[in-house]
Scaffold this motif. Structure first.
Motif, PDB file in Angstrom:
ATOM      1  N   SER A  85       0.822  -1.212   0.000  1.00 33.39           N
ATOM      2  CA  SER A  85       0.000   0.000   0.000  1.00 33.39           C
ATOM      3  C   SER A  85       0.858   1.264   0.000  1.00 33.39           C
ATOM      4  O   SER A  85       0.449   2.300  -0.527  1.00 33.39           O
ATOM      5  CB  SER A  85      -0.936   0.018   1.219  1.00 33.39           C
ATOM      6  OG  SER A  85      -0.206  -0.088   2.426  1.00 33.39           O
ATOM      7  N   PHE A  86       2.069   1.194   0.556  1.00 39.21           N
ATOM      8  CA  PHE A  86       2.961   2.362   0.578  1.00 39.21           C
ATOM      9  C   PHE A  86       3.408   2.741  -0.835  1.00 39.21           C
ATOM     10  O   PHE A  86       3.576   3.915  -1.152  1.00 39.21           O
ATOM     11  CB  PHE A  86       4.175   2.048   1.456  1.00 39.21           C
ATOM     12  CG  PHE A  86       5.093   3.222   1.682  1.00 39.21           C
ATOM     13  CD1 PHE A  86       4.755   4.234   2.550  1.00 39.21           C
ATOM     14  CD2 PHE A  86       6.316   3.298   1.016  1.00 39.21           C
ATOM     15  CE1 PHE A  86       5.596   5.315   2.764  1.00 39.21           C
ATOM     16  CE2 PHE A  86       7.167   4.376   1.223  1.00 39.21           C
ATOM     17  CZ  PHE A  86       6.804   5.379   2.099  1.00 39.21           C
ATOM     18  N   SER A  87       3.605   1.748  -1.693  1.00 36.59           N
ATOM     19  CA  SER A  87       4.086   2.011  -3.050  1.00 36.59           C
ATOM     20  C   SER A  87       2.970   2.054  -4.084  1.00 36.59           C
ATOM     21  O   SER A  87       3.245   2.152  -5.276  1.00 36.59           O
ATOM     22  CB  SER A  87       5.105   0.930  -3.454  1.00 36.59           C
ATOM     23  OG  SER A  87       4.482  -0.345  -3.505  1.00 36.59           O
ATOM     24  N   GLY A 128      -3.999  -7.829  11.485  1.00 35.66           N
ATOM     25  CA  GLY A 128      -2.762  -7.116  11.221  1.00 35.66           C
ATOM     26  C   GLY A 128      -2.609  -6.723   9.771  1.00 35.66           C
ATOM     27  O   GLY A 128      -2.005  -5.693   9.449  1.00 35.66           O
ATOM     28  N   ILE A 129      -3.183  -7.521   8.862  1.00 40.37           N
ATOM     29  CA  ILE A 129      -3.095  -7.218   7.434  1.00 40.37           C
ATOM     30  C   ILE A 129      -3.837  -5.929   7.113  1.00 40.37           C
ATOM     31  O   ILE A 129      -3.320  -5.033   6.434  1.00 40.37           O
ATOM     32  CB  ILE A 129      -3.636  -8.394   6.599  1.00 40.37           C
ATOM     33  CG1 ILE A 129      -2.676  -9.588   6.685  1.00 40.37           C
ATOM     34  CG2 ILE A 129      -3.836  -7.992   5.154  1.00 40.37           C
ATOM     35  CD1 ILE A 129      -3.115 -10.781   5.888  1.00 40.37           C
ATOM     36  N   VAL A 130      -5.076  -5.810   7.589  1.00 41.10           N
ATOM     37  CA  VAL A 130      -5.860  -4.604   7.331  1.00 41.10           C
ATOM     38  C   VAL A 130      -5.198  -3.394   7.977  1.00 41.10           C
ATOM     39  O   VAL A 130      -5.145  -2.298   7.396  1.00 41.10           O
ATOM     40  CB  VAL A 130      -7.302  -4.782   7.844  1.00 41.10           C
ATOM     41  CG1 VAL A 130      -8.108  -3.501   7.660  1.00 41.10           C
ATOM     42  CG2 VAL A 130      -7.991  -5.929   7.121  1.00 41.10           C
ATOM     43  N   SER A 131      -4.670  -3.575   9.190  1.00 35.19           N
ATOM     44  CA  SER A 131      -3.996  -2.476   9.871  1.00 35.19           C
ATOM     45  C   SER A 131      -2.755  -2.032   9.109  1.00 35.19           C
ATOM     46  O   SER A 131      -2.492  -0.831   8.966  1.00 35.19           O
ATOM     47  CB  SER A 131      -3.615  -2.912  11.288  1.00 35.19           C
ATOM     48  OG  SER A 131      -3.023  -1.859  12.009  1.00 35.19           O
ATOM     49  N   SER A 132      -1.980  -2.978   8.579  1.00 31.32           N
ATOM     50  CA  SER A 132      -0.784  -2.628   7.810  1.00 31.32           C
ATOM     51  C   SER A 132      -1.134  -1.959   6.492  1.00 31.32           C
ATOM     52  O   SER A 132      -0.429  -1.056   6.042  1.00 31.32           O
ATOM     53  CB  SER A 132       0.057  -3.885   7.550  1.00 31.32           C
ATOM     54  OG  SER A 132       0.707  -4.304   8.723  1.00 31.32           O
ATOM     55  N   LEU A 133      -2.213  -2.423   5.852  1.00 32.53           N
ATOM     56  CA  LEU A 133      -2.664  -1.768   4.624  1.00 32.53           C
ATOM     57  C   LEU A 133      -2.993  -0.304   4.884  1.00 32.53           C
ATOM     58  O   LEU A 133      -2.566   0.596   4.143  1.00 32.53           O
ATOM     59  CB  LEU A 133      -3.895  -2.483   4.059  1.00 32.53           C
ATOM     60  CG  LEU A 133      -3.679  -3.821   3.368  1.00 32.53           C
ATOM     61  CD1 LEU A 133      -5.026  -4.436   3.009  1.00 32.53           C
ATOM     62  CD2 LEU A 133      -2.831  -3.658   2.118  1.00 32.53           C
ATOM     63  N   THR A 134      -3.755  -0.062   5.935  1.00 36.64           N
ATOM     64  CA  THR A 134      -4.099   1.310   6.294  1.00 36.64           C
ATOM     65  C   THR A 134      -2.851   2.115   6.653  1.00 36.64           C
ATOM     66  O   THR A 134      -2.717   3.280   6.259  1.00 36.64           O
ATOM     67  CB  THR A 134      -5.071   1.316   7.480  1.00 36.64           C
ATOM     68  OG1 THR A 134      -6.164   0.436   7.211  1.00 36.64           O
ATOM     69  CG2 THR A 134      -5.615   2.707   7.737  1.00 36.64           C
ATOM     70  N   ALA A 135      -1.940   1.486   7.368  1.00 35.48           N
ATOM     71  CA  ALA A 135      -0.706   2.167   7.758  1.00 35.48           C
ATOM     72  C   ALA A 135       0.095   2.601   6.534  1.00 35.48           C
ATOM     73  O   ALA A 135       0.670   3.691   6.510  1.00 35.48           O
ATOM     74  CB  ALA A 135       0.134   1.253   8.647  1.00 35.48           C
ATOM     75  N   GLY A 136       0.137   1.759   5.507  1.00 30.13           N
ATOM     76  CA  GLY A 136       0.863   2.122   4.290  1.00 30.13           C
ATOM     77  C   GLY A 136       0.274   3.329   3.601  1.00 30.13           C
ATOM     78  O   GLY A 136       1.001   4.228   3.147  1.00 30.13           O
ATOM     79  N   LEU A 164      11.253   4.448  -0.772  1.00 32.02           N
ATOM     80  CA  LEU A 164      10.518   3.571  -1.680  1.00 32.02           C
ATOM     81  C   LEU A 164      11.366   2.363  -2.064  1.00 32.02           C
ATOM     82  O   LEU A 164      10.877   1.226  -2.088  1.00 32.02           O
ATOM     83  CB  LEU A 164      10.100   4.354  -2.927  1.00 32.02           C
ATOM     84  CG  LEU A 164       9.047   5.446  -2.715  1.00 32.02           C
ATOM     85  CD1 LEU A 164       8.967   6.357  -3.924  1.00 32.02           C
ATOM     86  CD2 LEU A 164       7.683   4.821  -2.445  1.00 32.02           C
ATOM     87  N   GLN A 165      12.631   2.597  -2.354  1.00 34.28           N
ATOM     88  CA  GLN A 165      13.525   1.496  -2.714  1.00 34.28           C
ATOM     89  C   GLN A 165      13.779   0.578  -1.527  1.00 34.28           C
ATOM     90  O   GLN A 165      13.821  -0.652  -1.673  1.00 34.28           O
ATOM     91  CB  GLN A 165      14.839   2.060  -3.247  1.00 34.28           C
ATOM     92  CG  GLN A 165      14.688   2.870  -4.535  1.00 34.28           C
ATOM     93  CD  GLN A 165      15.941   3.644  -4.876  1.00 34.28           C
ATOM     94  OE1 GLN A 165      16.918   3.636  -4.121  1.00 34.28           O
ATOM     95  NE2 GLN A 165      15.929   4.303  -6.018  1.00 34.28           N
ATOM     96  N   PHE A 166      13.933   1.161  -0.341  1.00 30.44           N
ATOM     97  CA  PHE A 166      14.223   0.373   0.857  1.00 30.44           C
ATOM     98  C   PHE A 166      13.083  -0.602   1.166  1.00 30.44           C
ATOM     99  O   PHE A 166      13.306  -1.806   1.366  1.00 30.44           O
ATOM    100  CB  PHE A 166      14.446   1.330   2.035  1.00 30.44           C
ATOM    101  CG  PHE A 166      14.589   0.651   3.369  1.00 30.44           C
ATOM    102  CD1 PHE A 166      15.763   0.008   3.708  1.00 30.44           C
ATOM    103  CD2 PHE A 166      13.534   0.666   4.282  1.00 30.44           C
ATOM    104  CE1 PHE A 166      15.903  -0.621   4.946  1.00 30.44           C
ATOM    105  CE2 PHE A 166      13.663   0.041   5.507  1.00 30.44           C
ATOM    106  CZ  PHE A 166      14.847  -0.602   5.840  1.00 30.44           C
TER     107      PHE A 166
END
Length: 540
Positions: free
Chosen positions: A70-72, A246-254, A275-277
């Motif tokens: 989700s971050f990228s 944790g998956i939904v929480s990480s998606l939102t976090a991204g 982004l590369q890291f």
């Protein structure tokens, strides 16, 4: 060593334009070969050490994979078609789970597959509905497929993972409980609670992280990226500790990290490196998972059931088709009833062509999420479910991942796009994307986004002005929440300073912009925001 060989093989195949051979396929097949070698010559201790460890997957690999996805994510292509993506991810995943679950239950009643309860069938249907089109997306990037299609497939796969695990937890609760009116409604309430609670927890955690960066002002890329990394893991582990997803929480976090924390990084180099890291960490994690998956396919296959596996594959293909085609046709019908003038500004299509529907169906590969969920299946059929899931993953990678280039050419899908969603420059510019969405709900979301931008970022205005100038677009088109007022704030004539009447009447901001060939300088602010005034003077 296997990772090195797989990466080298993938790069070599791409140089030779053999895009049908993906790194995930090489890793899985390499893992099978390694597993057969260990099975023949290795000791029992080595075999036990190579067994897939669910705790290692959940604690180490899964958080960074989900956060990076989700971050990228390309925000422009995601938010333009967010309605379609959410419809496919939520309703589509539910339809697919029902097709697979009730299909297997009917076959079990007919004696064609091992006998399983309806709760077990629906829980397994939820597991196997988690798509992970890693091989397809790697082909998309290599061939530079239409980014609109790329964004839709990627966005749907990202959201689908969270929905699948929430559905699985809801249906799995039926396996150990007797049917009653109370526990009949329990999964529905649990689904809503887990989904909303996880969303809120991930959102609040990363808001705290963004506020930390704003107050700290480290001006050190290593510190900023490290804090982002730690807060992403915190969001995942807090959700798991609270019995949420944790998956939904990480998606939102991204999403939240890219929207707010990303703006607090010091300089463009830090943003590009972040982004590369995260891409490197996620790529290594997925590579290790596919390698371990291949090893476990070779080592642990004593509970393999051919009939159950074949019927599962057929039902997965059917369930994918039943949810993709009707739901995309529904969105096309809704788009035909909408005012076309409202969609002209984005420059992106609003309908899903039939060829794109076929590609979306074909991109329904299964991967690491489904396999990890199967490892904890709460039933005495757990071994059979794990081996069936691993076989489905292998089949989809080989049969569907390898045929993606041929299908793209056969359906005449546009390729060679200059807008590459995988490039860090494109992803960096998307952090300062246009408005989140449109319509009445969109206005409320953009208003909230504007408030959060002021609270959580060091200088919300400066990034928007600079981004609009660098991209050669209107300021208002790059303004995510109406922080800057007016639309054509750049002068069309050299050496001419312009101030629109709308800007001067604004109670918050008064902006005069110089011509496009010069620096974008804020002249004055009518409001009483001392920080914004000080930052504007520093920028000047």
């Amino acid at each position: 060593l296997m990772l090195v060989l797989a990466i080298c093989a993938g790069v070599t195949m791409h140089h030779r334009k053999a895009y049908w051979i993906s790194e995930s396929l090489v890793l899985t097949l390499g893992g099978i070969v390694l597993g057969l070698f260990v099975s023949a010559f290795g000791s029992d201790q080595v075999v036990d050490a190579l067994e897939f460890d669910e705790d290692l997957f959940v604690l180490l690999f899964l958080p960074i994979i989900i956060f990076e996805s989700s971050f990228s994510l390309m925000k422009r292509y995601f938010f333009h078609q967010v309605g379609k993506i959410l419809l496919l991810a939520i309703a589509g995943t539910l339809v697919s789970a029902m097709v697979v679950g009730f299909g297997l239950y009917g076959l079990a009643r007919g004696g064609m597959v091992p006998n399983m309860s309806w709760a077990e069938c629906l829980a397994f249907g939820s597991i196997i509905s988690a798509v992970d089109p890693v091989a397809t997306l790697s082909v998309f990037r290599a061939l530079k497929v239409d980014p609109w299609l790329n964004g839709m497939v990627y966005g749907e796969s990202v959201m689908n993972d969270g929905v699948s695990i929430v559905l699985y937890k809801a249906f799995a609760s039926y396996i150990s409980e007797e049917m009653s009116t109370v526990n009949f409604l329990k999964p529905l309430g649990q689904f809503v609670w887990v989904l909303l609670g996880s969303l809120l927890l991930g959102f609040l955690t990363m808001c705290l992280g963004s506020l930390t960066l704003k107050v700290l002002r480290a001006r050190n890329s290593q510190v900023e990226i490290t804090l982002t990394f730690l807060f992403s893991y915190t969001a995942f582990q807090l959700a798991e500790t609270c019995q949420l997803s944790g998956i939904v929480s990480s998606l939102t976090a991204g999403f939240v990290a890219k929207r707010f924390m990303f703006r607090n990084f010091e300089g463009q180099d830090a943003k590009d490196f972040s982004l590369q890291f995260f891409a490197i960490l996620a790529g290594l994690s997925e590579s290790l998972i596919f390698l371990l998956l291949g090893i476990n396919i070779a080592l642990f296959n004593e509970h393999f059931d051919l009939a159950f596996t074949v019927w599962t594959i057929l039902l997965c293909l059917l369930g994918r088709a039943v949810n993709v085609v009707p739901l995309t046709e529904l969105t096309n019908w809704m788009a035909s009833r909408r005012d076309p003038d409202k969609e002209k500004g984005s420059g992106l299509p609003v309908r899903v062509p039939r060829a794109y529907q076929v590609i979306i169906w074909h991109a329904g590969l299964r991967g690491s999420i489904a396999y990890a969920l199967a490892l904890n299946f709460p039933s005495h059929h757990q071994k059979m479910v794990v081996e069936c899931t691993s076989s489905v993953v292998l089949f989809t990678i080989v049969a569907m991942g390898c045929t993606t280039p041929l299908l793209l050419k056969f359906l005449d899908i546009p390729m060679g796009s200059s807008d590459d969603p995988s490039s860090t420059a494109a992803q960096g510019s998307q952090a300062l994307a246009p408005k989140l969405t449109h319509g009445r709900m969109g206005r409320y979301m953009n208003r909230m986004d504007r408030v959060l931008m002021r609270m959580l970022t060091i200088d919300p205005l400066m990034g928007i002005r600079a981004d609009a100038y660098n991209l050669g677009t209107d300021v208002a088109d790059s303004d995510p929440g109406g922080l800057m007022v007016g639309k054509n704030n750049f002068s069309e004539h050299p050496n001419e300073e312009t101030c629109s009447p709308k800007d001067r009447s604004s109670p918050e901001i008064e902006i005069c912009e110089l011509n496009r060939s010069q620096s974008v300088l804020p002249v004055s602010f009518a409001g009483n925001n001392e920080d914004a005034t000080r930052n504007s003077l520093e920028y000047s």
